[in-house]
Write an enzyme that holds these catalytic residues in place. Structure first.
Site, PDB file in Angstrom:
ATOM      1  N   TYR A 370     -31.638  -1.355  10.018  1.00  0.00           N
ATOM      2  CA  TYR A 370     -33.062  -1.099   9.758  1.00  0.00           C
ATOM      3  C   TYR A 370     -33.370   0.316  10.247  1.00  0.00           C
ATOM      4  O   TYR A 370     -34.344   0.566  10.959  1.00  0.00           O
ATOM      5  CB  TYR A 370     -33.958  -2.116  10.465  1.00  0.00           C
ATOM      6  N   CYS A 463     -40.995  -4.906  17.793  1.00  0.00           N
ATOM      7  CA  CYS A 463     -42.444  -4.729  17.912  1.00  0.00           C
ATOM      8  C   CYS A 463     -43.161  -6.071  17.872  1.00  0.00           C
ATOM      9  O   CYS A 463     -44.388  -6.108  17.765  1.00  0.00           O
ATOM     10  CB  CYS A 463     -42.968  -3.824  16.800  1.00  0.00           C
TER      11      CYS A 463
END
Length: 505
Positions: A370, A463
């Site tokens: 990612y 996150c």
């Protein structure tokens, strides 16, 4: 029965509750007549009056927002943004804008509450207690340590380098309240960096657009504006389109750039529907060094369409610095719609946190999953040197192309444009794997792939505490242990946070 208009208090009945603990998502938990009520804009320990914004009679829980504080917490302050203050919003007969739900809480207590949420989420979803974490991740009293990365005495203001705004029918920039489609017109955005907050975009006329994205690369001007419009045609923009439906908008955008020196580039993003059955998912492509190609003019949009970008003023791309990248690359050029960390200090803070928990050495083999445009790829490439190897995997084509171009001269970097799930076979031999997945997390298939590939060290950047806790539980079940942890406050005045964890076996 009265035939008059429904009042706000009839639409959103008001109740009085004592506020319980902070829950994941920015809500406090309260109870009213035996029912759970999730309350925004409260602080644990307060007594408040709450307007119920979601109160289906059969629902297991209700939602509401504070409209009056009966007994205030010692940690309550005047909200840093009037439009996001639920109390003042209620007095004005409207809902507060979303995006600053912790703005009424002192900075240090915000981080304390985030620590509680992170701790409780790890325990509830992952079955992981604070005692299992390395000592540097928490205080002596057993609480998680959430680190401040903002400037001193900033009150959590002026940190956002990227902001998306809706557009009202009259062409003004606006934002929506939480769980509402109402539009509240803005005259500034105090969480945004000064270059955005003080620019003339808040008095400009964006009629014809439905969204405006604003980017301040590195937290500074010149700004780049991406102005989104709906295109009902099915062909790519041509010269014949120029005098068409958006000619007035183009003229106003050009004038705005001329009037405000802070604005350097403006793009028109045309959303075009895609005929059914005309699209195929992209096939993985691998690039080393200088085999990259220039970024295309069109990019995938939401399902069923594409977005074509037209440069009205300035440049197509923005430039961001790469911290701790050594001689690999000082900066990279990427389209403004590509993902980049939002907090002005986040790139440097995250790379530093990853570097401090990871153990990369010259000649090592690593992977960055990612990877976006390559924030961690750049650091890893510098750490392993030309004798090592870094695999950079990203599904988004524009970001992957930006990475390939930035690292064209770095022989140790291999860029794969592919969803991570389809590139797991390429991980074999990577001793250290860094992954920074979206809020949904990596998921079972990727975690299994890390295990199968034989990764010795996994650096998980997250996150979202809930998806991190789920994936951490999976990693621990496969023989890994948490040997390093950092939690950073990259989103002041909101409930969000970022964590960096090192798993080893």
């Amino acid at each position: 029965m009265s035939g008059g208009p429904v009042t706000r208090d009839e639409l959103f009945p008001i109740i009085t509750v004592e506020v319980g603990p902070m829950a994941h998502g920015g809500h406090c938990v309260a109870r009213y007549e035996g029912r759970v009520v999730f309350v925004r804009h409260a602080i644990p320990g307060e007594t408040v009056q709450v307007a119920l914004t979601d109160r289906e009679p059969s629902a297991k829980y209700w939602r509401g927002e504070v409209v009056h504080v009966v007994h205030a917490s010692d940690y309550r302050r005047r909200h840093i943004w009037k439009l996001a203050d639920s109390v003042r919003a209620h007095q004005a007969g409207r809902l507060p804008v979303g995006g600053a739900e912790f703005g009424h809480i002192t900075d240090q207590h915000q981080r304390r509450l985030k620590a509680h949420v992170f701790r409780d989420t790890l325990q509830r979803i992952g079955g992981i207690s604070v005692a299992e974490l390395p000592a540097q991740a928490h205080h002596a009293d057993g609480e998680i340590h959430v680190e401040d990365v903002s400037a001193a005495h900033s009150n959590g203001l002026h940190w956002r380098t990227r902001v998306s705004f809706a557009v009202t029918g009259s062409g003004a920039l606006a934002m929506k309240p939480f769980r509402s489609n109402d539009l509240i017109e803005l005259r500034g955005m105090p969480l945004a960096v000064e270059a955005i907050h003080e620019s003339r975009i808040f008095t400009a006329d964006f009629r014809g657009a439905h969204r405006v994205d604003v980017v301040a690369p590195g937290g500074r001007d010149p700004l780049t504006l991406v102005v989104h419009v709906e295109d009902q045609t099915t062909h790519a923009p041509t010269a014949e389109d120029q005098p068409g439906a958006w000619s007035g908008l183009r003229r106003r955008l050009s004038a705005l750039s001329a009037e405000d020196a802070r604005i350097g580039s403006i793009l028109l993003a045309r959303h075009q529907p895609q005929p059914p059955g005309s699209g195929r998912p992209p096939r993985p492509t691998r690039r080393r060094g200088g085999q990259s190609k220039a970024s295309s003019r069109s990019a995938p949009a939401e399902p069923g369409g594409t977005i074509s970008y037209e440069v009205v003023v300035g440049e197509r791309s923005v430039v961001e610095s790469l911290p701790e990248a050594g001689d690999v690359a000082e900066s990279l050029s990427l389209p403004p719609e590509s993902f980049w960390q939002v907090h002005r200090n986040a790139p440097a803070a995250l790379v530093r946190a990853v570097r401090e928990v990871a153990t990369l050495s010259p000649g090592d083999r690593a992977a960055d999953l990612y990877a976006g445009a390559g924030l961690f790829t750049a650091w890893a490439a510098a750490a392993v040197g030309e004798a090592g190897h870094v695999l950079s995997v990203e599904a988004a084509g524009p970001s992957s192309r930006s990475a390939a171009e930035a690292f064209a001269a770095a022989r140790q970097v291999e860029v794969i444009a592919s969803p991570v799930e389809r590139a797991l076979g390429a991980l074999k031999g990577s001793r250290v794997v860094v992954l920074d997945p979206p809020r949904a997390g990596a998921g079972a298939r990727v975690i299994e792939g890390l295990d199968t590939a034989g990764a010795e060290e996994v650096i998980y950047v997250s996150c979202e505490p809930s998806s991190f806790a789920r994936d951490a539980k999976d990693l621990l079940g496969r023989g890994f242990r948490i040997s390093g942890m950092r939690v950073l406050d990259l989103y002041p005045n909101t409930h969000h946070m970022e964590s960096v964890a090192r798993f080893t076996r």
